[in-house]
Design an enzyme around this catalytic site. Sequence first.
Site, short mmCIF file in Angstrom:
data_model
loop_
_atom_site.label_atom_id
_atom_site.label_comp_id
_atom_site.label_asym_id
_atom_site.label_seq_id
_atom_site.Cartn_x
_atom_site.Cartn_y
_atom_site.Cartn_z
N GLU A 87 0.81 -1.22 0.00
CA GLU A 87 0.00 0.00 0.00
C GLU A 87 0.85 1.26 0.00
O GLU A 87 1.95 1.28 0.56
CB GLU A 87 -0.88 0.02 1.26
CG GLU A 87 -1.92 -1.07 1.26
CD GLU A 87 -2.71 -1.15 2.56
OE1 GLU A 87 -3.84 -1.63 2.51
OE2 GLU A 87 -2.20 -0.74 3.61
N CYS A 107 6.64 -5.96 8.19
CA CYS A 107 7.77 -5.35 8.89
C CYS A 107 8.24 -6.30 9.99
O CYS A 107 7.45 -7.03 10.56
CB CYS A 107 7.32 -4.03 9.51
SG CYS A 107 8.64 -3.06 10.23
N CYS A 114 1.61 -0.31 16.01
CA CYS A 114 1.58 -0.13 14.55
C CYS A 114 0.98 -1.35 13.87
O CYS A 114 1.38 -2.48 14.14
CB CYS A 114 3.02 0.10 14.07
SG CYS A 114 3.19 0.13 12.27
N1 SAH Z 1 9.52 1.95 10.10
C1 SAH Z 1 9.69 3.34 9.91
C2 SAH Z 1 8.69 4.00 8.97
C3 SAH Z 1 7.26 3.56 8.96
S1 SAH Z 1 6.08 4.16 10.09
C4 SAH Z 1 9.71 4.05 11.24
O1 SAH Z 1 9.48 3.42 12.26
O2 SAH Z 1 9.99 5.24 11.26
C5 SAH Z 1 6.00 5.90 9.97
C6 SAH Z 1 5.69 6.54 11.31
O3 SAH Z 1 4.35 6.23 11.76
C7 SAH Z 1 6.62 6.09 12.42
O4 SAH Z 1 7.03 7.19 13.20
C8 SAH Z 1 5.72 5.16 13.21
O5 SAH Z 1 6.16 4.95 14.52
C9 SAH Z 1 4.40 5.90 13.13
N2 SAH Z 1 3.26 5.08 13.52
C10 SAH Z 1 3.15 3.74 13.49
N3 SAH Z 1 1.96 3.32 13.93
C11 SAH Z 1 1.26 4.44 14.27
C12 SAH Z 1 -0.04 4.67 14.77
N4 SAH Z 1 -0.87 3.66 15.00
N5 SAH Z 1 -0.42 5.95 14.99
C13 SAH Z 1 0.43 6.99 14.70
N6 SAH Z 1 1.65 6.84 14.23
C14 SAH Z 1 2.09 5.57 13.99
#
Ligand code: SAH
Length: 339
Positions: A87, A107, A114
């Site tokens: 996606e 991941c 997440c």
């Molecule tokens: N793996 C990478 C990029 C993907 S996630 C990372 O960890 O940076 C992109 C961002 O969204 C990251 O900061 C992650 O922690 C955040 N994120 C993940 N799940 C989330 C959620 N349920 N609500 C808000 N932000 C979230």
Amino acid sequence: MSLYDLSLNDIQTLLNDKPFRAKQVQQYMYLHLGDFSKTTSLPKPVLEKLTKLRLFQPALKISKISSCDSGKTEKFLFSLTDQYQVESVLMTYSNRSTACISSQVGCKMNCKFCATGQMGYLKNLTRGEIIEQVIKLMYYCKTNDLHPISNIVFMGMGEPFDNYDNCIDAAFTIKDQLNIGASHITLSTVGIVPSIKKYIYDQVPFRLAVSLHAADDETRSKIVPINKKYPISELVDTLKEYANSKFSKRLSLEWTLIENINDTPDQAKKLSFIARTLKAHVNLINLNRISESKYAPTTVAKVDQFKQILLQNNVNVTVRQTRGQLIDAACGQLALQKT
Ligand code: SAH
């Protein structure tokens, strides 16, 4: 495999034709955003060869669209040439558009809040599969009269620094062939220290965002398990190296606020100290709730209190507005099964 996995030399070898043919193909790939349908200059046998190799795919399927006042958020589902799907999210405004792209299917990091983290790891995306997401979204903007894509963030599914070479390679192609400036491309990592060291060593020109989410090891290890391998002190020391290097751009620290976990004044104070040491900008976002999760977003008042503490400590901070929640396209909500 995607056509975008091939270099000019690979295309040349594949076509076994005059050198300018490969260049022509590359023009269609990048300048015309992969729209071979209107090509008049490429001979039929060349097109047939590419088709036979399944290098064209009608991969794009728009899965859900949501609009809000400040712009539009759309989620796209790509079927890859293998059995996998991935996606991407497009956020368009009147004066800019941002493509949020994926680096992996699933991941390995298992961050507790997440959705992607909870689905497990399936595969690394190839360089071409990463580039193709951008190509398809650019084409979509062009044909739907939307603002052309001005920013790319590697914040979709996956951990870019766990698929380092393909992501960096793809980002360079996006910069060079699709004319997105290096400071408009952001790689976001949970904090894989050896890859960050490589990033510093290679003097990679793109923006770096680090998902910190907690300012002490006990709290961070609970929600971001990779912290047990690369604890905060090691991460911050490496980021200091980055911040002090001549080529670096301003670092961003990402902080998803989770009720009763990391939304306290104590965490805000500790974060202020880290952010000041790194001269970093802090992006706060309230949690997007994922189904069956015990983690909840914090209150609006606490978001504001957290922000005020950072400001009082002279830290630059932005509260990111949650977008795309209704279509499971918001940060951390990409997990395939709901599409
Ligand atoms: N793996 C990478 C990029 C993907 S996630 C990372 O960890 O940076 C992109 C961002 O969204 C990251 O900061 C992650 O922690 C955040 N994120 C993940 N799940 C989330 C959620 N349920 N609500 C808000 N932000 C979230």
